[in-house]
Write a protein that holds these residues in place. Structure first.
Motif, PDB file in Angstrom:
ATOM      1  N   LEU A  27       0.850  -1.182   0.000  1.00 22.58           N
ATOM      2  CA  LEU A  27       0.000   0.000   0.000  1.00 22.58           C
ATOM      3  C   LEU A  27       0.888   1.235   0.000  1.00 22.58           C
ATOM      4  CD1 LEU A  27      -3.022   0.899   0.187  1.00 22.58           C
ATOM      5  CD2 LEU A  27      -2.703   1.031   2.677  1.00 22.58           C
ATOM      6  N   ILE A  28       0.733   2.065  -1.035  1.00 22.60           N
ATOM      7  CA  ILE A  28       1.452   3.338  -1.082  1.00 22.60           C
ATOM      8  C   ILE A  28       0.564   4.382  -0.415  1.00 22.60           C
ATOM      9  CG2 ILE A  28       2.566   5.082  -2.529  1.00 22.60           C
ATOM     10  CD1 ILE A  28       3.906   2.380  -2.824  1.00 22.60           C
ATOM     11  N   ASP A  29       0.991   4.866   0.745  1.00 24.19           N
ATOM     12  CA  ASP A  29       0.262   5.835   1.568  1.00 24.19           C
ATOM     13  C   ASP A  29      -1.025   5.227   2.130  1.00 24.19           C
ATOM     14  OD1 ASP A  29       2.102   7.922   1.513  1.00 24.19           O
ATOM     15  OD2 ASP A  29       1.291   8.753  -0.337  1.00 24.19           O
ATOM     16  N   CYS A  30      -1.464   5.825   3.228  1.00 18.04           N
ATOM     17  CA  CYS A  30      -2.668   5.331   3.907  1.00 18.04           C
ATOM     18  C   CYS A  30      -3.354   6.535   4.529  1.00 18.04           C
ATOM     19  CB  CYS A  30      -2.277   4.288   4.956  1.00 18.04           C
ATOM     20  SG  CYS A  30      -3.705   3.452   5.681  1.00 18.04           S
ATOM     21  N   GLY A  31      -3.912   7.376   3.648  1.00 24.32           N
ATOM     22  CA  GLY A  31      -4.403   8.676   4.068  1.00 24.32           C
ATOM     23  C   GLY A  31      -5.855   8.705   4.493  1.00 24.32           C
ATOM     24  N   GLN A  32      -6.163   9.723   5.251  1.00 25.60           N
ATOM     25  CA  GLN A  32      -7.526   9.962   5.720  1.00 25.60           C
ATOM     26  C   GLN A  32      -8.235  10.904   4.741  1.00 25.60           C
ATOM     27  OE1 GLN A  32      -7.690  10.738   9.965  1.00 25.60           O
ATOM     28  NE2 GLN A  32      -9.367  12.170   9.665  1.00 25.60           N
ATOM     29  N   LEU A  42     -16.162   7.897   3.753  1.00 28.42           N
ATOM     30  CA  LEU A  42     -15.343   6.784   3.263  1.00 28.42           C
ATOM     31  C   LEU A  42     -14.351   6.309   4.319  1.00 28.42           C
ATOM     32  CD1 LEU A  42     -14.563   7.937  -0.405  1.00 28.42           C
ATOM     33  CD2 LEU A  42     -16.210   6.216   0.338  1.00 28.42           C
ATOM     34  N   ASN A  43     -13.990   7.192   5.269  1.00 29.04           N
ATOM     35  CA  ASN A  43     -13.071   6.798   6.333  1.00 29.04           C
ATOM     36  C   ASN A  43     -13.620   5.660   7.185  1.00 29.04           C
ATOM     37  OD1 ASN A  43     -10.991   8.724   5.819  1.00 29.04           O
ATOM     38  ND2 ASN A  43     -12.243  10.312   6.776  1.00 29.04           N
ATOM     39  N   TRP A  44     -14.934   5.542   7.199  1.00 26.95           N
ATOM     40  CA  TRP A  44     -15.576   4.518   8.031  1.00 26.95           C
ATOM     41  C   TRP A  44     -15.815   3.214   7.268  1.00 26.95           C
ATOM     42  CZ3 TRP A  44     -16.310   5.558  13.170  1.00 26.95           C
ATOM     43  CH2 TRP A  44     -16.145   6.893  13.556  1.00 26.95           C
ATOM     44  N   GLU A  45     -15.527   3.226   5.970  1.00 21.33           N
ATOM     45  CA  GLU A  45     -15.747   2.037   5.145  1.00 21.33           C
ATOM     46  C   GLU A  45     -14.538   1.100   5.223  1.00 21.33           C
ATOM     47  OE1 GLU A  45     -18.529   1.295   3.378  1.00 21.33           O
ATOM     48  OE2 GLU A  45     -19.436   3.098   4.251  1.00 21.33           O
ATOM     49  N   PRO A  46     -14.752  -0.204   5.241  1.00 25.55           N
ATOM     50  CA  PRO A  46     -13.620  -1.141   5.222  1.00 25.55           C
ATOM     51  C   PRO A  46     -12.934  -1.129   3.854  1.00 25.55           C
ATOM     52  CG  PRO A  46     -15.694  -2.332   5.028  1.00 25.55           C
ATOM     53  CD  PRO A  46     -16.058  -0.899   5.283  1.00 25.55           C
ATOM     54  N   LEU A  47     -11.661  -1.472   3.845  1.00 28.94           N
ATOM     55  CA  LEU A  47     -10.949  -1.594   2.567  1.00 28.94           C
ATOM     56  C   LEU A  47     -11.487  -2.790   1.789  1.00 28.94           C
ATOM     57  CD1 LEU A  47      -7.188  -0.977   3.460  1.00 28.94           C
ATOM     58  CD2 LEU A  47      -8.858   0.657   2.596  1.00 28.94           C
ATOM     59  N   PRO A  71      -3.948   4.293  11.796  1.00 27.94           N
ATOM     60  CA  PRO A  71      -4.486   3.673  13.028  1.00 27.94           C
ATOM     61  C   PRO A  71      -5.687   2.783  12.763  1.00 27.94           C
ATOM     62  CG  PRO A  71      -3.972   5.988  13.399  1.00 27.94           C
ATOM     63  CD  PRO A  71      -3.862   5.759  11.925  1.00 27.94           C
ATOM     64  N   ARG A  72      -6.503   3.173  11.814  1.00 30.92           N
ATOM     65  CA  ARG A  72      -7.660   2.358  11.456  1.00 30.92           C
ATOM     66  C   ARG A  72      -7.195   1.059  10.777  1.00 30.92           C
ATOM     67  NH1 ARG A  72     -13.254   3.321  12.795  1.00 30.92           N
ATOM     68  NH2 ARG A  72     -14.433   1.956  11.406  1.00 30.92           N
ATOM     69  N   LEU A  73      -6.201   1.180   9.896  1.00 31.04           N
ATOM     70  CA  LEU A  73      -5.663   0.007   9.196  1.00 31.04           C
ATOM     71  C   LEU A  73      -5.133  -1.020  10.190  1.00 31.04           C
ATOM     72  CD1 LEU A  73      -4.940  -0.925   6.164  1.00 31.04           C
ATOM     73  CD2 LEU A  73      -2.609  -0.252   6.781  1.00 31.04           C
ATOM     74  N   VAL A  74      -4.380  -0.532  11.181  1.00 26.76           N
ATOM     75  CA  VAL A  74      -3.810  -1.434  12.192  1.00 26.76           C
ATOM     76  C   VAL A  74      -4.915  -2.018  13.065  1.00 26.76           C
ATOM     77  CG1 VAL A  74      -2.314  -1.538  14.229  1.00 26.76           C
ATOM     78  CG2 VAL A  74      -1.566  -0.297  12.178  1.00 26.76           C
ATOM     79  N   ALA A  75      -5.889  -1.190  13.440  1.00 24.17           N
ATOM     80  CA  ALA A  75      -6.995  -1.670  14.274  1.00 24.17           C
ATOM     81  C   ALA A  75      -7.798  -2.756  13.575  1.00 24.17           C
ATOM     82  CB  ALA A  75      -7.911  -0.504  14.651  1.00 24.17           C
ATOM     83  N   GLU A  76      -7.793  -2.718  12.225  1.00 22.17           N
ATOM     84  CA  GLU A  76      -8.563  -3.703  11.463  1.00 22.17           C
ATOM     85  C   GLU A  76      -7.722  -4.906  11.033  1.00 22.17           C
ATOM     86  OE1 GLU A  76     -10.700  -1.717   8.349  1.00 22.17           O
ATOM     87  OE2 GLU A  76     -11.896  -0.536   9.757  1.00 22.17           O
ATOM     88  N   GLY A  77      -6.459  -4.981  11.519  1.00 18.57           N
ATOM     89  CA  GLY A  77      -5.722  -6.223  11.308  1.00 18.57           C
ATOM     90  C   GLY A  77      -4.367  -6.141  10.627  1.00 18.57           C
ATOM     91  N   PHE A  78      -3.948  -4.972  10.135  1.00 17.66           N
ATOM     92  CA  PHE A  78      -2.625  -4.868   9.504  1.00 17.66           C
ATOM     93  C   PHE A  78      -1.532  -5.110  10.545  1.00 17.66           C
ATOM     94  CE2 PHE A  78       1.123  -2.188   8.591  1.00 17.66           C
ATOM     95  CZ  PHE A  78       1.532  -2.780   7.406  1.00 17.66           C
ATOM     96  N   HIS A  79      -0.545  -5.954  10.195  1.00 15.60           N
ATOM     97  CA  HIS A  79       0.560  -6.227  11.113  1.00 15.60           C
ATOM     98  C   HIS A  79       1.895  -6.286  10.368  1.00 15.60           C
ATOM     99  CE1 HIS A  79       0.219 -10.346   9.594  1.00 15.60           C
ATOM    100  NE2 HIS A  79      -1.074 -10.295   9.877  1.00 15.60           N
ATOM    101  N   VAL A 127      -6.554   7.663  20.641  1.00 22.10           N
ATOM    102  CA  VAL A 127      -5.123   7.912  20.850  1.00 22.10           C
ATOM    103  C   VAL A 127      -4.387   6.582  21.033  1.00 22.10           C
ATOM    104  CG1 VAL A 127      -3.434   8.887  22.464  1.00 22.10           C
ATOM    105  CG2 VAL A 127      -5.440  10.232  21.776  1.00 22.10           C
ATOM    106  N   LYS A 128      -4.991   5.656  21.774  1.00 26.17           N
ATOM    107  CA  LYS A 128      -4.364   4.349  21.986  1.00 26.17           C
ATOM    108  C   LYS A 128      -4.166   3.617  20.658  1.00 26.17           C
ATOM    109  CE  LYS A 128      -2.913   0.597  24.008  1.00 26.17           C
ATOM    110  NZ  LYS A 128      -1.477   0.533  24.385  1.00 26.17           N
ATOM    111  N   GLN A 129      -5.152   3.681  19.782  1.00 28.61           N
ATOM    112  CA  GLN A 129      -5.021   3.023  18.475  1.00 28.61           C
ATOM    113  C   GLN A 129      -3.953   3.690  17.625  1.00 28.61           C
ATOM    114  OE1 GLN A 129      -9.228   3.281  17.512  1.00 28.61           O
ATOM    115  NE2 GLN A 129      -9.450   1.049  17.632  1.00 28.61           N
ATOM    116  N   ALA A 130      -3.798   5.005  17.750  1.00 30.03           N
ATOM    117  CA  ALA A 130      -2.720   5.697  17.030  1.00 30.03           C
ATOM    118  C   ALA A 130      -1.361   5.258  17.572  1.00 30.03           C
ATOM    119  CB  ALA A 130      -2.891   7.202  17.159  1.00 30.03           C
TER     120      ALA A 130
END
Length: 451
Positions: A27-32, A42-47, A71-79, A127-130
């Protein structure tokens, strides 16, 4: 390989470009997304792909529209791993934590004021997710290949946009894909000129100012004029600032004007905790910009630096004329809104806009002469004078974007114009075809191509 445009296509926000090649997903960039409601939603939609299936994120720079969805990407499972320059890591950390804090505060205010469309307003992330994103950053060196896989490598080169910003050359399947990121200007106040690519089979070029040329106006002279006129009328000058680079550029110009005794001796206030922190990043990364350390120290001494919100309240109700720089730059949130709630209706107030204002933002509405602006559930009448200093933009204009392509040694197979509203991208497409004869396309959000 498959390439999918998940954001930053047909709009300047939400930059995300997905590449799938031989079992590796990048993924090139992961912008809001920012601006109009349809984009923000769209920020609330899953990839369209599972975040856990993404192996790498490559960040061009640390602005919210390029890193603010991490933070959303990581919260949804990116590792996986997030590669970027050292200044970008520091900037992205500040931007994400600030974004999370603002979202938490705004959700709390909305719930107290009962002005959310939802029964319970929630932040996009906490903040914790960030904070959970931070261990995943891997710092790279500019110009040195980063091996992502046995047959996939990436090289970062200076883009001149903000501190740490880079373009990325991705080599895979015997092809070179070049992602411009946001391109800076050759004559920027603080940044060094962008490096132009020499090779690229497929170019993904930003088009923010694809249909405009920056005026040759003297930004210092404009600042001097607007400030003197406002202070003469016992007014307050509000400068909504992008906390990264633009705030520091404006500080630098104001410092020069003060040294030259061209602006009055009134309070000059920097009210953006993130902007203050970015000054420290400038101090720690002197090779990335033009400012010597001693100039940074002297420049900062001119400003009253506000971090505590109690001091913000005191500054707002202090009736003496003053100049205030506060984030956010597009008036989408942050402390500038607190100042606007008090000062927007006053004819003695001047608001100086100094950067790109995305469609649907309060900044764009002010430039479009809106009679009133909605903030925190209420409408406020616009009585203030609104000025724009386009020559302070940190983005290359149409000619700068065309020049960025000028060093290519061979004709690319295709140029994709991203990170621009449709009209800007399409006009740049025509200009590129006219000057170079390159095959250009303007992709849509959600579009997938195969190479």
């Amino acid at each position: 390989m498959k390439i999918k445009f998940l954001g930053g296509a047909g709009t300047v926000t939400g930059s995300k470009t997905l590449i799938e090649s031989n079992g590796v997903t990048i993924l090139i960039d992961c912008g809001q997304f920012q601006g109009v409601k349809a984009l923000r939603e769209l920020n609330w939609e899953p990839l369209p792909v599972l975040p856990s299936s993404i192996d790498f994120v490559l960040l061009t720079h640390g602005h919210l529209d390029h890193c603010g969805w991490l933070p959303r990407l990581v919260a949804e499972g990116f590792h996986g791993k997030i590669y970027c320059t050292s200044p970008t890591k520091d900037v992205a950390r500040l931007v994400m934590l600030d974004s999370a804090k603002i979202q938490e505060e705004e959700a709390e205010l909305a719930n107290k004021g009962h002005y959310s469309a939802h029964e319970i307003a929630e932040p996009l992330y906490t903040v914790k997710q960030a904070e959970n994103v931070l261990p995943m950053f891997k710092v790279i060196e500019v110009g040195k290949p980063v091996m992502l896989d046995a047959e996939i490598s990436a090289v970062f080169t200076n883009a001149g946009h903000i501190i740490g910003a880079c373009s990325i050359e991705l080599s895979l399947e015997n092809k070179v894909l070049v992602f411009s990121g946001d391109i800076g200007r050759d004559n920027d106040v603080l940044m060094f000129p962008p490096v132009r690519p020499k090779k690229g089979d497929y170019i993904f070029l930003e088009s923010t100012y694809g249909n405009r040329l920056h005026p040759l106006d003297d930004a210092k002279l404009e600042l001097e004029t607007y400030i003197n006129d406002t202070i003469r009328n016992n007014g307050t000058v509000l400068i909504p600032g992008f906390a990264v680079e633009r705030v520091q550029s404006i500080m630098y110009l104001l410092w020069q004007l003060k040294k030259e005794k061209k602006i009055p001796d009134v309070p000059y206030i920097l009210d953006t905790p993130m902007g203050i922190s970015v000054v420290s990043i400038f101090n720690a990364n002197l090779k990335w910009h033009k400012l010597p350390a001693e100039d940074i120290t002297e420049m900062c001494a001119m400003f009253t630096m506000i971090s505590d919100y109690k001091d913000t309240i005191d500054a707002i109700y202090d009736k003496q004329p003053k100049v205030v720089i506060a984030a956010s730059g597009m008036l989408t949130g942050g402390r500038i809104l607190s100042y606007l709630e008090y000062y927007l209706s006053m004819e003695s107030t001047s608001i100086i806009i100094s950067g790109y204002q995305a469609e649907g933002t309060r900044g764009r509405k002010l430039l479009d002469h809106a009679a009133e602006i909605k903030m925190r559930g209420k409408y406020y009448t616009v009585g203030a004078k609104v000025y724009e200093i386009e020559s302070l933009s940190a983005h290359a204009d149409q000619e700068g974007l065309l020049e960025w392509l000028s060093a290519l040694e061979a004709k690319p197979e295709k140029v994709f114009l991203v990170h621009g509203e449709n009209e800007a991208a399409d006009e740049l497409r025509l200009k590129i075809k006219e000057r170079y004869g390159y095959n250009c396309a303007v992709p849509l959000i959600g579009q997938e191509i195969e190479i």
